[in-house]
Scaffold this active site. Structure first.
Site, PDB file in Angstrom:
ATOM      1  N   ARG A   8       0.840  -1.215   0.000  1.00 53.99           N
ATOM      2  CA  ARG A   8       0.000   0.000   0.000  1.00 53.99           C
ATOM      3  C   ARG A   8       0.870   1.258   0.000  1.00 53.99           C
ATOM      4  O   ARG A   8       0.518   2.270  -0.603  1.00 53.99           O
ATOM      5  CB  ARG A   8      -0.966   0.003   1.185  1.00 53.99           C
ATOM      6  CG  ARG A   8      -0.294  -0.011   2.539  1.00 53.99           C
ATOM      7  CD  ARG A   8      -1.267   0.144   3.693  1.00 53.99           C
ATOM      8  NE  ARG A   8      -0.609   0.004   4.975  1.00 53.99           N
ATOM      9  CZ  ARG A   8      -0.943   0.670   6.067  1.00 53.99           C
ATOM     10  NH1 ARG A   8      -1.918   1.549   6.047  1.00 53.99           N
ATOM     11  NH2 ARG A   8      -0.302   0.465   7.196  1.00 53.99           N
ATOM     12  N   GLU A  56     -19.016   3.501  -0.673  1.00 56.98           N
ATOM     13  CA  GLU A  56     -18.202   2.823  -1.689  1.00 56.98           C
ATOM     14  C   GLU A  56     -18.951   2.572  -2.998  1.00 56.98           C
ATOM     15  O   GLU A  56     -18.381   2.705  -4.083  1.00 56.98           O
ATOM     16  CB  GLU A  56     -17.668   1.490  -1.129  1.00 56.98           C
ATOM     17  CG  GLU A  56     -16.682   1.653   0.014  1.00 56.98           C
ATOM     18  CD  GLU A  56     -17.354   1.804   1.378  1.00 56.98           C
ATOM     19  OE1 GLU A  56     -16.628   1.857   2.382  1.00 56.98           O
ATOM     20  OE2 GLU A  56     -18.609   1.856   1.435  1.00 56.98           O
ATOM     21  N   PHE A  81     -14.383  -3.824   1.389  1.00 58.03           N
ATOM     22  CA  PHE A  81     -15.461  -2.906   1.032  1.00 58.03           C
ATOM     23  C   PHE A  81     -15.488  -2.616  -0.476  1.00 58.03           C
ATOM     24  O   PHE A  81     -16.559  -2.402  -1.036  1.00 58.03           O
ATOM     25  CB  PHE A  81     -15.330  -1.606   1.828  1.00 58.03           C
ATOM     26  CG  PHE A  81     -15.183  -1.865   3.303  1.00 58.03           C
ATOM     27  CD1 PHE A  81     -16.048  -2.724   3.959  1.00 58.03           C
ATOM     28  CD2 PHE A  81     -14.165  -1.279   4.037  1.00 58.03           C
ATOM     29  CE1 PHE A  81     -15.917  -2.989   5.312  1.00 58.03           C
ATOM     30  CE2 PHE A  81     -14.025  -1.532   5.390  1.00 58.03           C
ATOM     31  CZ  PHE A  81     -14.898  -2.398   6.035  1.00 58.03           C
ATOM     32  N   HIS A 107      -5.331  -3.516   2.241  1.00 54.18           N
ATOM     33  CA  HIS A 107      -5.737  -4.276   3.426  1.00 54.18           C
ATOM     34  C   HIS A 107      -6.421  -5.599   3.051  1.00 54.18           C
ATOM     35  O   HIS A 107      -7.377  -6.032   3.684  1.00 54.18           O
ATOM     36  CB  HIS A 107      -6.649  -3.437   4.331  1.00 54.18           C
ATOM     37  CG  HIS A 107      -5.957  -2.245   4.931  1.00 54.18           C
ATOM     38  ND1 HIS A 107      -5.452  -1.215   4.171  1.00 54.18           N
ATOM     39  CD2 HIS A 107      -5.662  -1.934   6.224  1.00 54.18           C
ATOM     40  CE1 HIS A 107      -4.887  -0.311   4.958  1.00 54.18           C
ATOM     41  NE2 HIS A 107      -4.992  -0.724   6.210  1.00 54.18           N
TER      42      HIS A 107
END
Length: 313
Positions: A8, A56, A81, A107
């Site tokens: 990330r 989202e 998500f 994640h």
């Protein structure tokens, strides 16, 4: 193998560099820019960054719309998500019309750690590769992540890039490293078995290679960074040379890399396959390394799988 950098982090850095080079790049986030590392882009190019809040599904729909205006939207939130909550919008608003949206979700997998099962996406690869028109990439380290981010910016159409929270070793920092969407990278050569790995499990596969080599067992290690389109030729070639395949992924064994490899081999070269991955169960809260051990995702687990595989030849 050298220093450790989270994929990330590498994504955030690559995004800032890409933003300077390509003014068409815009970034969307769902109230998680500090965690997804898109905050760097926000600081550098505030006029091209949009925080959509914890919405989202709406974020995916807006990204789809703006992609029709000659922009290249990079959309980020946690993998759970992005692929779970916004699945319908990804399917109907992005992939069905084949729009140029890049979903870079962070994640992913068990190594979210203490956040536990609700945040540990272990089915995202399966979900994304099942949708027509979607390219699915799972980088193994920071070097591969930066290369993947640049590559998806160049290719037209929907892309899903799977990124992690925890720091991982840099394993691709060699001069001849070359990233190409849909092309596997042979990390090691051996005739006894082949370990086909993706994401953070590539490092575990290299650890297993070293352990096995000390015992006189020579295995090939294949880095499949692109789950879709998958490199069928490389899979069939290494399976033909070795006669047994072990797959390794930080993802459910259902629908991910293991399933994809089995599909290729069952149709082209039936070969024994042992799948290392999460065995149809949810994750739990814990330290990342402890979780990898608890769920059988270590170099030692791959060594055991190779030895079991050799007995099937």
């Amino acid at each position: 193998m050298s220093n450790k950098i989270a994929t990330r982090e590498a994504y955030g850095k690559a995004l800032v560099e890409l933003g300077a080079e390509n003014k068409k790049v815009v970034v969307f986030d769902a109230d998680l820019s500090k965690s997804t590392k898109t905050a760097g882009f926000k600081k550098a190019y505030p006029e091209r960054f949009m925080d959509m809040g914890i919405a989202e599904a709406n974020m995916m729909a807006v990204a789809a719309g703006i992609s029709t205006c000659d922009k290249i939207p990079f959309v980020s939130t946690f993998a759970m998500f992005a692929t779970g909550r916004a699945f319908e919008q990804i399917r109907n608003s992005i992939c069905y019309p084949n729009l140029n949206v890049k979903i870079c979700a962070t994640h992913a997998g068990l190594t979210v750690g203490e956040d536990g099962a609700s945040h540990q996406s272990v089915e995202d690869i399966s979900l994304m590769r099942s949708i027509p028109n979607m390219t699915v990439i799972c980088p193994s380290d920071a070097v591969e992540t930066e290369a993947a981010v640049r590559a998806v910016a160049e290719v037209k159409g929907p892309c899903y890039v799977r990124l992690g929270r925890s720091k991982v070793s840099v394993i691709n920092n060699n001069e001849d490293y070359k990233f190409e969407i849909g092309k596997a990278i042979k990390m090691r050569e051996g005739k006894d078995a082949v370990i086909i790995a993706t994401g953070i499990m590539v490092e575990a596969a290299l650890e297993a290679y070293n352990t096995l080599a000390e015992e006189g067992i020579k295995v090939s290690v294949l880095n499949i960074h692109t789950i879709k389109p998958i490199d069928k030729e490389a899979i069939v070639e290494t399976a033909r040379k070795t006669g047994v395949v072990i797959t390794a992924e930080e993802h459910s064994i259902i629908g991910g890399l293991g399933s994809a490899v089995c599909e290729v081999l069952s149709e082209n070269l039936p070969t024994p396959v042992i799948r290392i991955g999460i065995k149809d169960t949810f994750g739990e809260s814990g330290k990342p390394n402890e979780l990898l051990k608890a769920y059988g995702l270590t170099g030692d687990d791959i060594v055991k799988a190779v030895k079991k595989g050799l007995s099937l030849k």
